[in-house]
Design a protein around this motif. Sequence first.
Motif, PDB file in Angstrom:
ATOM      1  N   ARG A  54      45.533  32.919  47.250  1.00 29.52           N
ATOM      2  CA  ARG A  54      44.479  32.233  46.499  1.00 29.52           C
ATOM      3  C   ARG A  54      44.647  32.495  45.004  1.00 29.52           C
ATOM      4  O   ARG A  54      44.656  33.647  44.567  1.00 29.52           O
ATOM      5  CB  ARG A  54      43.104  32.725  46.955  1.00 29.52           C
TER       6      ARG A  54
ATOM      7  N   GLU B 292      32.481  33.687  43.236  1.00 31.49           N
ATOM      8  CA  GLU B 292      33.019  33.958  44.575  1.00 31.49           C
ATOM      9  C   GLU B 292      34.537  33.760  44.577  1.00 31.49           C
ATOM     10  O   GLU B 292      35.282  34.570  45.152  1.00 31.49           O
ATOM     11  CB  GLU B 292      32.381  33.015  45.612  1.00 31.49           C
TER      12      GLU B 292
ATOM     13  N   ALA C 194      36.224  36.623  42.775  1.00 34.05           N
ATOM     14  CA  ALA C 194      36.195  37.858  43.572  1.00 34.05           C
ATOM     15  C   ALA C 194      37.197  37.813  44.724  1.00 34.05           C
ATOM     16  O   ALA C 194      37.783  38.837  45.088  1.00 34.05           O
ATOM     17  CB  ALA C 194      34.780  38.089  44.111  1.00 34.05           C
ATOM     18  N   ALA C 195      37.413  36.625  45.297  1.00 33.48           N
ATOM     19  CA  ALA C 195      38.274  36.500  46.476  1.00 33.48           C
ATOM     20  C   ALA C 195      39.729  36.183  46.124  1.00 33.48           C
ATOM     21  O   ALA C 195      40.570  36.047  47.015  1.00 33.48           O
ATOM     22  CB  ALA C 195      37.726  35.401  47.391  1.00 33.48           C
TER      23      ALA C 195
ATOM     24  N   ASP D 245      43.676  36.286  44.856  1.00 33.03           N
ATOM     25  CA  ASP D 245      44.809  37.225  44.883  1.00 33.03           C
ATOM     26  C   ASP D 245      45.352  37.421  43.476  1.00 33.03           C
ATOM     27  O   ASP D 245      45.974  38.431  43.183  1.00 33.03           O
ATOM     28  CB  ASP D 245      45.905  36.693  45.810  1.00 33.03           C
TER      29      ASP D 245
ATOM     30  N   THR E  41      37.206  41.854  39.479  1.00 32.17           N
ATOM     31  CA  THR E  41      37.975  41.441  40.660  1.00 32.17           C
ATOM     32  C   THR E  41      39.109  42.433  40.967  1.00 32.17           C
ATOM     33  O   THR E  41      39.687  43.029  40.045  1.00 32.17           O
ATOM     34  CB  THR E  41      38.534  40.004  40.486  1.00 32.17           C
TER      35      THR E  41
END
Length: 315
Positions: free
Chosen positions: A2, A184, A187-188, A190, A219
């Motif tokens: 991601r 979001e 935070a998620a 890569d 992050t």
Amino acid sequence: MRIVVLVGGIGGARFLEGVRRLPAEVTAIVNTGDDLTLHGLRICPDLDSVMYTLGGGADPERGWGRAGETWTVRDELAAYDAEGRWFSLGDKDIATHLMRTRMTDAGYPLSAVTEALCARWKPGVRLLPMSDDRVETHVVVDGDSGPQAIHFQEWWVRHRGELPARRFVFTGAAQARPAPGVTEAVAAADVVLLAPSNPVVSIAPILAVPGVREAVRATAAPVVGVSPIIGGAPVRGMADKCLAALDVPVTAQGVGRMYGSRRDDGVLDGWLVDDEDAQTTVDGVAVSAGPLWMSSPEATEAMVRRGLDLVGITA
Ligand code: GDP
Ligand code: FO1
Ligand code: CA
């Protein structure tokens, strides 16, 4: 994998043409500080530059607006001596603004409207406005009776960026919330990338939305920026004039140091500069030099891969 990318308009769009070649789910968080209302239409230049470019509908020379554009409405407005005619809206482009304005007036947030418009353009990345709330970049210039704030587009398009900019103000930013999905996605992620977009009027407004800068700093993913300045000058646009207003040197090092290291109070772990700027150092940031010219999506992809290498990520 991601990948989240913070982007402005034309530079951001070119960068995403390279990013989307990687085997990854890409989310672009787009600046909306350039947005304006004209002739009753809501216009989002950076979202549209990205959407049209990635959707294959952008004018390649101008970088903004539609390819094969006609200007009948603009010329008719000029014949009426309409207010705001310094900002040229093409006939095809106007259809986008009519759709956006109708959906916005019906109560849909900008993020939902953008998703609806992207159903046509299929940009191949998820486009999120930085906020659904209205944030406008204003430029403080010297007026006849003291400092005066004008809309960014009035400064850039109407006055061709010729009035010395003293300050940039992101009106509404303090009260704005990140659009759904923005924090979001960060935070998620890569990896988080800062496109080689204008640091002052494209990236800074995104980071000024409360919660976004904090999400980037917090992050677990590494954060890598790409310099929009090569050999002491922006590749195109007004970044030199914007940086001068902030007393930031117009160099890859100046911009890298302005962003700063996440180890201090900045946002970067890695900083990509051009070969011409190989002497660049930024405290607490891994710096790597290589070609930064986005001459083709392939060249840009190679540049993005070098950015991932720098922080130990393999696509
Ligand atoms: P805008 O919103 O349309 O002004 O576009 P952005 O803010 O996304 O990008 C503008 C920036 O992109 C300018 O400061 C340019 O210097 C930078 N830029 C444009 N082309 C290139 C390129 O090929 N390489 C690099 N490194 N930067 C570029
Ligand atoms: N830029 C100009 O220099 N002149 C214009 O008349 C103009 C109209 C315009 C209409 C729609 C749109 O999406 C963008 C437009 N731009 C125009 C570009 C716009 O000013 C961009 O925001 C800047 O280039 C910086 O992002
Ligand atoms: Ca912009």
